[in-house]
Design a protein around this motif. Structure first.
Motif, PDB file in Angstrom:
ATOM      1  N   ILE A  74     -27.754 -26.894  42.848  1.00  0.00           N
ATOM      2  CA  ILE A  74     -27.117 -25.794  43.559  1.00  0.00           C
ATOM      3  C   ILE A  74     -25.789 -25.420  42.899  1.00  0.00           C
ATOM      4  O   ILE A  74     -25.009 -26.290  42.491  1.00  0.00           O
ATOM      5  N   LYS A  75     -25.557 -24.117  42.767  1.00  0.00           N
ATOM      6  CA  LYS A  75     -24.344 -23.615  42.143  1.00  0.00           C
ATOM      7  C   LYS A  75     -23.315 -23.276  43.216  1.00  0.00           C
ATOM      8  O   LYS A  75     -23.569 -22.443  44.088  1.00  0.00           O
ATOM      9  N   ILE A  76     -22.175 -23.920  43.130  1.00  0.00           N
ATOM     10  CA  ILE A  76     -21.117 -23.719  44.130  1.00  0.00           C
ATOM     11  C   ILE A  76     -19.935 -23.056  43.440  1.00  0.00           C
ATOM     12  O   ILE A  76     -19.263 -23.675  42.604  1.00  0.00           O
ATOM     13  N   SER A  77     -19.675 -21.815  43.780  1.00  0.00           N
ATOM     14  CA  SER A  77     -18.577 -21.076  43.162  1.00  0.00           C
ATOM     15  C   SER A  77     -17.231 -21.562  43.693  1.00  0.00           C
ATOM     16  O   SER A  77     -17.155 -22.237  44.728  1.00  0.00           O
ATOM     17  N   LYS A  78     -16.180 -21.210  42.990  1.00  0.00           N
ATOM     18  CA  LYS A  78     -14.824 -21.589  43.424  1.00  0.00           C
ATOM     19  C   LYS A  78     -14.501 -20.981  44.783  1.00  0.00           C
ATOM     20  O   LYS A  78     -13.856 -21.621  45.622  1.00  0.00           O
ATOM     21  N   SER A  79     -14.957 -19.740  44.992  1.00  0.00           N
ATOM     22  CA  SER A  79     -14.682 -19.090  46.280  1.00  0.00           C
ATOM     23  C   SER A  79     -15.414 -19.790  47.414  1.00  0.00           C
ATOM     24  O   SER A  79     -14.891 -19.909  48.531  1.00  0.00           O
ATOM     25  N   THR A 194     -35.917 -14.708  45.536  1.00  0.00           N
ATOM     26  CA  THR A 194     -34.897 -13.716  45.889  1.00  0.00           C
ATOM     27  C   THR A 194     -33.742 -13.847  44.910  1.00  0.00           C
ATOM     28  O   THR A 194     -33.439 -14.952  44.445  1.00  0.00           O
ATOM     29  N   ASP A 195     -33.096 -12.734  44.615  1.00  0.00           N
ATOM     30  CA  ASP A 195     -31.950 -12.766  43.700  1.00  0.00           C
ATOM     31  C   ASP A 195     -30.841 -13.646  44.263  1.00  0.00           C
ATOM     32  O   ASP A 195     -30.151 -14.356  43.515  1.00  0.00           O
ATOM     33  N   HIS A 196     -30.670 -13.584  45.592  1.00  0.00           N
ATOM     34  CA  HIS A 196     -29.597 -14.341  46.236  1.00  0.00           C
ATOM     35  C   HIS A 196     -29.764 -15.841  45.998  1.00  0.00           C
ATOM     36  O   HIS A 196     -28.832 -16.524  45.539  1.00  0.00           O
ATOM     37  N   LEU A 197     -30.946 -16.366  46.289  1.00  0.00           N
ATOM     38  CA  LEU A 197     -31.170 -17.800  46.129  1.00  0.00           C
ATOM     39  C   LEU A 197     -31.210 -18.215  44.661  1.00  0.00           C
ATOM     40  O   LEU A 197     -30.763 -19.302  44.303  1.00  0.00           O
ATOM     41  N   GLN A 198     -31.714 -17.338  43.809  1.00  0.00           N
ATOM     42  CA  GLN A 198     -31.708 -17.652  42.382  1.00  0.00           C
ATOM     43  C   GLN A 198     -30.287 -17.734  41.847  1.00  0.00           C
ATOM     44  O   GLN A 198     -29.984 -18.539  40.971  1.00  0.00           O
ATOM     45  N   SER A 199     -29.389 -16.913  42.393  1.00  0.00           N
ATOM     46  CA  SER A 199     -27.987 -16.967  41.959  1.00  0.00           C
ATOM     47  C   SER A 199     -27.327 -18.282  42.372  1.00  0.00           C
ATOM     48  O   SER A 199     -26.312 -18.679  41.804  1.00  0.00           O
ATOM     49  N   LEU A 200     -27.936 -18.963  43.363  1.00  0.00           N
ATOM     50  CA  LEU A 200     -27.397 -20.232  43.834  1.00  0.00           C
ATOM     51  C   LEU A 200     -28.078 -21.428  43.171  1.00  0.00           C
ATOM     52  O   LEU A 200     -27.791 -22.572  43.520  1.00  0.00           O
TER      53      LEU A 200
END
Length: 226
Positions: A74-79, A194-200
């Motif tokens: 899982i990708k966790i952004s700084k924000s 989904t693009d959303h989950l793929q981005s994560l």
């Protein structure tokens, strides 16, 4: 002229499903049957799930490709890291409320939903039996995001998520990944790409590979109970 393909109908007293590999190009495998807990469990261990609009027949799906998320990926952004400092993650404290908010937030957006009263009743029964679980995100004591699904020993079959505050559903997903990792689980089934989950960090894989992964995870399960 091409012959129109007939979709098999399921019957109330028969919980047998067709081979998931026999689904149509769109992923539709069968229709009919019911949403009893026993049938749902039989479906999910074969990588099959119900998805239909209210008022329509129950439709059962085995899509190709499939979307999965390995908890460590899982990708966790700084924000998101900053947002999560303000959230509290809980597990299984308000399962039915999470399901109903997943339904309500879709309806408010003008979207259709497969989360019927029959499905809520069935999943609440599975929750009592220890199969269905929720991850909840609270902000200042209020429930602002969450998700629910089935944990089948090594695999979490994600169903739906909601958010009424920015990053709340993402925080719940991070909480799910942490929980599955702590149990020694293999992966999270996110169903449809989904693009959303793929981005994560979720990955698109062929259905055939997914079914092998699912079978192996369930057969070789050494995870702790939820």
């Amino acid at each position: 002229m091409a012959t129109k393909r007939l979709i098999p109908q399921l019957h109330p007293n028969d919980y047998t499903f067709p081979d998931p590999l026999d689904a149509t190009d769109e992923g539709l495998l069968a229709w009919g049957g019911d949403l009893k807990p026993e049938r749902l469990l039989r479906a999910y261990v074969q990588g099959i799930f119900p998805w239909f609009n209210e008022g329509d027949p129950i439709l059962w799906w085995s899509p190709d490709p499939r979307l999965v998320l390995f908890p460590s990926d899982i990708k966790i952004s700084k924000s998101l890291v900053k947002s999560m400092k303000h959230f509290e993650i809980r597990y299984d404290t308000c399962f039915e409320q999470v399901m109903r908010l997943c339904l309500e937030t879709r309806l408010v957006k003008g979207q259709k939903s497969w989360i019927s009263e029959d499905l809520i009743e069935a999943f609440c029964t599975l929750h009592v039996k220890g199969f269905a679980h929720s991850v909840e995100c609270f902000f200042e004591g209020a429930l602002v995001g969450g998700l629910y699904g089935l944990y089948l020993g090594g695999v979490f079959c994600g169903e739906s998520m909601f958010s009424t505050k920015r990053d709340a559903s993402k925080a719940a997903l991070v909480g799910l990944c942490e929980k599955v990792k702590s149990l020694g689980g293999d992966f999270i089934d996110c169903q449809l790409p989904t693009d959303h989950l793929q981005s994560l960090g979720a990955l698109v894989i062929p259905r055939e590979k997914f079914l092998v992964m699912l079978e192996n995870a369930l057969e070789n399960c050494t995870t702790s109970p939820w």
